[in-house]
Design a protein around this motif. Structure first.
Motif, PDB file in Angstrom:
ATOM      1  N   VAL A   1      -2.376  -3.328   5.003  1.00 16.03           N
ATOM      2  CA  VAL A   1      -3.162  -3.597   3.790  1.00 16.03           C
ATOM      3  C   VAL A   1      -2.468  -4.698   2.992  1.00 16.03           C
ATOM      4  O   VAL A   1      -1.300  -4.565   2.615  1.00 16.03           O
ATOM      5  CB  VAL A   1      -3.300  -2.320   2.940  1.00 16.03           C
ATOM      6  N   ARG A   2      -3.171  -5.787   2.716  1.00 13.01           N
ATOM      7  CA  ARG A   2      -2.599  -6.940   2.011  1.00 13.01           C
ATOM      8  C   ARG A   2      -3.209  -7.164   0.630  1.00 13.01           C
ATOM      9  O   ARG A   2      -2.800  -8.085  -0.063  1.00 13.01           O
ATOM     10  CB  ARG A   2      -2.811  -8.218   2.853  1.00 13.01           C
ATOM     11  N   ASP A   3      -4.161  -6.335   0.251  1.00 10.58           N
ATOM     12  CA  ASP A   3      -4.826  -6.528  -1.039  1.00 10.58           C
ATOM     13  C   ASP A   3      -3.846  -6.219  -2.167  1.00 10.58           C
ATOM     14  O   ASP A   3      -3.457  -5.068  -2.379  1.00 10.58           O
ATOM     15  CB  ASP A   3      -6.052  -5.615  -1.132  1.00 10.58           C
ATOM     16  N   ARG A   4      -3.436  -7.242  -2.901  1.00 10.41           N
ATOM     17  CA  ARG A   4      -2.408  -7.068  -3.926  1.00 10.41           C
ATOM     18  C   ARG A   4      -2.885  -6.214  -5.082  1.00 10.41           C
ATOM     19  O   ARG A   4      -2.110  -5.435  -5.651  1.00 10.41           O
ATOM     20  CB  ARG A   4      -1.958  -8.437  -4.436  1.00 10.41           C
ATOM     21  N   THR A   5      -4.150  -6.338  -5.441  1.00  9.40           N
ATOM     22  CA  THR A   5      -4.666  -5.545  -6.549  1.00  9.40           C
ATOM     23  C   THR A   5      -4.634  -4.062  -6.225  1.00  9.40           C
ATOM     24  O   THR A   5      -4.174  -3.242  -7.028  1.00  9.40           O
ATOM     25  CB  THR A   5      -6.097  -5.979  -6.887  1.00  9.40           C
ATOM     26  N   SER A   6      -5.094  -3.705  -5.032  1.00  8.33           N
ATOM     27  CA  SER A   6      -5.088  -2.293  -4.631  1.00  8.33           C
ATOM     28  C   SER A   6      -3.667  -1.767  -4.532  1.00  8.33           C
ATOM     29  O   SER A   6      -3.380  -0.632  -4.942  1.00  8.33           O
ATOM     30  CB  SER A   6      -5.807  -2.131  -3.286  1.00  8.33           C
ATOM     31  N   LEU A   7      -2.753  -2.567  -3.986  1.00  4.91           N
ATOM     32  CA  LEU A   7      -1.368  -2.132  -3.879  1.00  4.91           C
ATOM     33  C   LEU A   7      -0.740  -1.927  -5.254  1.00  4.91           C
ATOM     34  O   LEU A   7      -0.028  -0.945  -5.491  1.00  4.91           O
ATOM     35  CB  LEU A   7      -0.559  -3.151  -3.072  1.00  4.91           C
ATOM     36  N   ALA A   8      -1.000  -2.849  -6.177  1.00  2.57           N
ATOM     37  CA  ALA A   8      -0.412  -2.733  -7.507  1.00  2.57           C
ATOM     38  C   ALA A   8      -0.971  -1.532  -8.266  1.00  2.57           C
ATOM     39  O   ALA A   8      -0.219  -0.780  -8.909  1.00  2.57           O
ATOM     40  CB  ALA A   8      -0.667  -4.016  -8.302  1.00  2.57           C
ATOM     41  N   LEU A   9      -2.291  -1.323  -8.198  1.00  2.00           N
ATOM     42  CA  LEU A   9      -2.893  -0.183  -8.878  1.00  2.00           C
ATOM     43  C   LEU A   9      -2.401   1.133  -8.300  1.00  2.00           C
ATOM     44  O   LEU A   9      -2.112   2.090  -9.032  1.00  2.00           O
ATOM     45  CB  LEU A   9      -4.418  -0.265  -8.782  1.00  2.00           C
ATOM     46  N   THR A  10      -2.289   1.189  -6.972  1.00  2.00           N
ATOM     47  CA  THR A  10      -1.833   2.426  -6.335  1.00  2.00           C
ATOM     48  C   THR A  10      -0.376   2.702  -6.673  1.00  2.00           C
ATOM     49  O   THR A  10       0.011   3.848  -6.934  1.00  2.00           O
ATOM     50  CB  THR A  10      -2.015   2.329  -4.816  1.00  2.00           C
ATOM     51  N   ALA A  11       0.471   1.665  -6.660  1.00  2.00           N
ATOM     52  CA  ALA A  11       1.884   1.859  -6.992  1.00  2.00           C
ATOM     53  C   ALA A  11       2.051   2.333  -8.427  1.00  2.00           C
ATOM     54  O   ALA A  11       2.865   3.231  -8.711  1.00  2.00           O
ATOM     55  CB  ALA A  11       2.654   0.559  -6.763  1.00  2.00           C
ATOM     56  N   ALA A  12       1.279   1.763  -9.348  1.00  2.00           N
ATOM     57  CA  ALA A  12       1.365   2.193 -10.744  1.00  2.00           C
ATOM     58  C   ALA A  12       0.893   3.639 -10.901  1.00  2.00           C
ATOM     59  O   ALA A  12       1.493   4.421 -11.651  1.00  2.00           O
ATOM     60  CB  ALA A  12       0.531   1.265 -11.624  1.00  2.00           C
ATOM     61  N   ARG A  13      -0.153   3.997 -10.182  1.00  2.00           N
ATOM     62  CA  ARG A  13      -0.657   5.385 -10.265  1.00  2.00           C
ATOM     63  C   ARG A  13       0.361   6.361  -9.680  1.00  2.00           C
ATOM     64  O   ARG A  13       0.537   7.476 -10.188  1.00  2.00           O
ATOM     65  CB  ARG A  13      -1.986   5.464  -9.503  1.00  2.00           C
ATOM     66  N   MET A  14       1.042   5.968  -8.622  1.00  2.00           N
ATOM     67  CA  MET A  14       2.059   6.827  -8.006  1.00  2.00           C
ATOM     68  C   MET A  14       3.193   7.109  -8.988  1.00  2.00           C
ATOM     69  O   MET A  14       3.750   8.210  -9.026  1.00  2.00           O
ATOM     70  CB  MET A  14       2.615   6.170  -6.751  1.00  2.00           C
TER      71      MET A  14
END
Length: 344
Positions: free
Chosen positions: A275-288
């Motif tokens: 998965v390379r989508d930066r927006t999804s990665l950033a949102l998921t990391a913040a939620r974690m």
């Protein structure tokens, strides 16, 4: 008593810290011992010079220019050296006092931060426990189960109503799990094609094949565990606008998946985190980091997927592994696994 709480409130000074003393007041600019000693020595020196020339014998003193220059230097240089020494001593004293006050300020800020962090942690623990109970109760309600199946982004923001057939499918699947596992244990193994279709979830309310695969998966105890865990994380991800259909991950080869199923972790299976989508990665990391409910659900899903794939890989063909890697459940695993550091 509430009024006797020891935690400092906003704007209050932490217990045990002392107020900072200003250096621009009378106490900071007052003459110290070094300055007073320099003044006294300078006065003594001037008196000695004046006495020498006043009481000198006739015909001597400043008769010549060279003697005059030498005398002036002899008078001025010691005074200058005394004042330089006094200024250096004063500067050292001021710097020492400023460093002590700076250290006191840092200690006060540290104590205030620790006190506020402890106070917020106590409030967060009770809030998290309450939310966990609410989530556990909500997941037992079968009426909202199919809300997680709509993982694709709709052009129309209004979600379609849950069909009656879908509610019956979920209730029947979960009801059999709640009453016991004897029927599931004696049932024939779930076909790989049907299991893979269930992991992708129904596309629409009219997807009869998807609902049929889902019905069969919910009747299988092991398959139902990973399906329900995937259902939870897909629902939570959709709250942040993250949909698996929007992701276009780099697909890993079947041999990489097999290495993962056989226990390999880290860089050996880094290709699975496609998965390379930066927006999804950033949102998921913040939620974690911020949401303990989401973090627990994500780690539970990763464990279920790990256990499931270890059994699936031993009997699946390369084509079946590739098909499973293209499901919505596998994409959620790629996203959450990369955020959780499974592929680091």
């Amino acid at each position: 008593m509430t009024g006797s709480s020891s935690s400092p409130g906003p704007g209050s000074r932490p217990a045990g810290s002392s107020p900072l003393r200003r250096l621009d007041g009378p106490e900071g600019n007052g003459l110290g011992g070094a300055e007073m000693a320099a003044i006294a020595l300078g006065a003594l020196w001037l008196l000695a010079i004046v006495g020498f020339y006043v009481f000198a014998p006739e015909g001597r003193g400043l008769a010549q220019w060279a003697d005059l220059i030498t005398s002036v230097l002899a008078v001025v240089l010691p005074l200058a050296m005394l004042w330089v020494a006094a200024s250096a001593a004063r500067s050292a004293r001021v710097m020492r006092e400023e460093s002590e006050q700076l250290q006191a300020a840092i200690d006060g800020l540290r104590q205030s931060y620790l006190a506020q962090a402890q106070q917020h942690a106590g409030v967060a623990e009770t809030s998290v426990a309450k939310r966990l109970e609410e989530i556990a109760e909500a997941t037992r309600k079968t009426e909202t189960t199919l809300a997680t199946f709509h993982t694709s982004r709709r052009a129309d923001p209004i979600r379609p109503a849950i069909p009656a057939e879908a509610a019956e499918i979920t209730a029947a699947g979960q009801g059999s799990l709640a009453l016991g596992t004897r029927a599931a244990d004696t049932a024939p193994p779930l076909p790989a094609e049907q299991f893979i279709r269930a992991l992708n979830f129904p596309e629409t309310a009219e997807d009869t094949d998807g609902f049929a695969a889902l019905r069969a998966a919910l009747k299988d105890r092991k398959a139902a565990q990973v399906v329900q865990a995937a259902q939870d994380v897909l629902t939570l991800l959709s709250q942040d606008g993250i949909y698996m259909d929007d992701l276009r991950p780099d697909m890993a080869r079947p041999e990489i998946w097999r290495q993962f199923g056989q226990g390999a972790r880290g860089r050996a299976v880094a290709a699975l985190g496609g998965v390379r989508d930066r927006t999804s990665l950033a949102l998921t990391a913040a939620r974690m980091k911020q949401d303990p409910i989401f973090r627990d659900a994500a780690h539970h899903f990763l464990r279920r997927f790990d256990q499931m794939f270890a059994e699936f890989e031993s009997e699946a063909t390369d084509g079946e592994i590739s098909a499973l890697g293209n499901t919505r459940t596998a994409r959620a695993f790629m996203l959450l696994g990369r955020v959780a550091g499974t592929f680091d």
